[in-house]
Scaffold this active site. Sequence first.
Site, PDB file in Angstrom:
ATOM      1  CD  GLU A  95      -3.117  -0.635   0.092  1.00 54.15           C
ATOM      2  OE1 GLU A  95      -3.157   0.529  -0.356  1.00 54.15           O
ATOM      3  OE2 GLU A  95      -3.874  -1.530  -0.326  1.00 54.15           O
ATOM      4  CB  SER A 145     -46.534 -31.606  44.139  1.00 52.88           C
ATOM      5  OG  SER A 145     -47.900 -31.954  44.191  1.00 52.88           O
TER       6      SER A 145
END
Length: 668
Positions: A82, A380
């Site tokens: 780059e 229960s």
Amino acid sequence: MLKYIFGFFAVVTIGVMGWLLYLYSNIRFELDKVVDYNPKLTTQFFDKDGRLISNLFYQEHRLYVKYEDIPARVIEALVAIEDTQFFEHNGINPDAISRAIIKDIKAGALVEGASTLTQQLIKTLVLSREKKLIRKIKEALLSLRIETLLTKEEILERYLNQVYFGHGYYGIKTAALGYFKKELYELNLKEIAILVGLPRAPSFYDPTRNLQFALARANQVISRMNTLGWINQEEYSEAMKYTPNVYDETLTQNKAPYIIDYVLKELSNEIKDIKTGGYKIYLTVDLDAQEIAKEGLKFAYNQILSRDKYFQELNKKNKIEKEYDEEGNELDPNRYINKLNGSLISIENKTGKILALVGGIDYKTSSFNRVIQSKRQPGSAIKPFIYQAALDLGYSPATQLADISRTYEFETNDSEEKKFWQPKNYSGKYKGLLSLREALVHSRNLATINLVTDIGIDVVYDSLKTYGFKDMPLDLSITLGSFVISPLDLSQAYSIISNDGEEVKPYIINSIINKNGTVINFEAQKRYVTSPEQAFLVKDILHDAVDRGTGRRAKVKNLEIAGKTGTTNNNVDAWFCGFSPTIQTVVWFGQDDNTPMRKTETGGRTAGPAFAYFYEKYLKLHPELKREFDMPEGVRTSILNGQKEYFTTTSKLPTDEINIPKENQIQF
């Protein structure tokens, strides 16, 4: 004449300089975005072993990496392809600009740029990407200035964290983990070359879509490095031949959506920037346990549907009678379709750390989290707490209870008409007199109601409030769990028994680390409720309930389990709440619209198999788990009517029926 020419050029020069200064003055504050770089960062969630559970972000999925953690080879590859003179220029590259101008003039258009890495950073963070001369001038001005404010290393750090690498990945660390499932230091040269080649055209070079183009671009990077002499011939040849494995992953990576939803709800008031703040959130969850929990819930769910299909076939052949609810309404034989669901939460007994949390059978079908958001009757499953209250008042496991029918007369608030309530046992039969232990082991409704009547409803009500239960009616219906509670809250209550009398609040976050490295740790919240020896009496009875009572389907080979089933009126809800010496799990099944399941679907049969599946599979992964319950020092054993029984100084056995071996006798 020459004087006028120089004068003209001087005026032009001053004018241009003035215009450039004016232009710069209008854009100079834009540099704050670069100097005070504060990008949107992804928050990550990890399980207790550091495995990634999910990524959370807003618009940009970015994992930040500091310059000192970026390998030198990455910098070399980037600069090679780059901006070879990056470390020499002052923000712009005159030679590259000259070459680009010549090509643009020949083409009659802006066909080639000459952007340095500094200029690319400015373009990405501050300016647009459009190819206009004014934008290029602004870009050059800002690049020259930023080079005086930041070091080259700081510019590279910002560049490599800011730019887009395709596939939804922002920043090179994100791309390395996404494409290759590797940290930067683990990448080889070809993988590095692929990554640094992406910003030029991230969509085109995306290796998940166009691998051949990505490899071609990477080869350009490698060739350039070789030309510059930054890699040797052996490295060049090896890299050119290599083809890496590329993963096409989803961005969120969400392996436990019910858990992430819950964590976000818990943190909604604490962290406002959770989607952009770059937090690392370590959870108590075990991904293995989570997967097994999902499998276990699905396993039991499929069993229920198979039974339903079987009964539907019999119904079509008129081989079974139609089903009706308690009000005499005929039940729809297809009532399971798209309504049945379940949930599971598993925690560590001692700490309350949530190991697994599954809020439904299928998150894609329904994101409603039934562990957290659903309020259902426990049935229960409430009974162990009533028996705990009785034992703490001086009852013992051997105390005799009356398992006989009673009719209760009452009036409602909106009517003076007298009504009657005649509760029944699930089997419809009565046992007469039986011990407190047997009443709980076999979940005898009538014995429990008579126990509550004997103790006093107000005393039981206050005891249940002490255990953390809320919004209960002050009447005998609480004996059968007539109020509503979430599986999360019920799990917290059961920790009183599983954790030897000390309640622990379930929690799911171990620690949070912000982007600056500050750590917040979370710890267990505990509350003393009863003594270890009193809790053990209920724990042992619940162990019996699994061994030979209503919870037999939750048995696990080579692992002691204690637990209680729960089935509500009309079989609307089915629960199993149980625990091993180290892990507690609550399972619920029912229909989201609160319509009844089949009368064959009870807590033991419906929820028990999911519980057992979870422990059997998890035990294979963790054979080191503690297998047997410990008996606290304050518990004593004796022989009563030929059977071993436990007792304490609070819960004494009826001495006129006890045959205590001499070596076990104690003084009270």
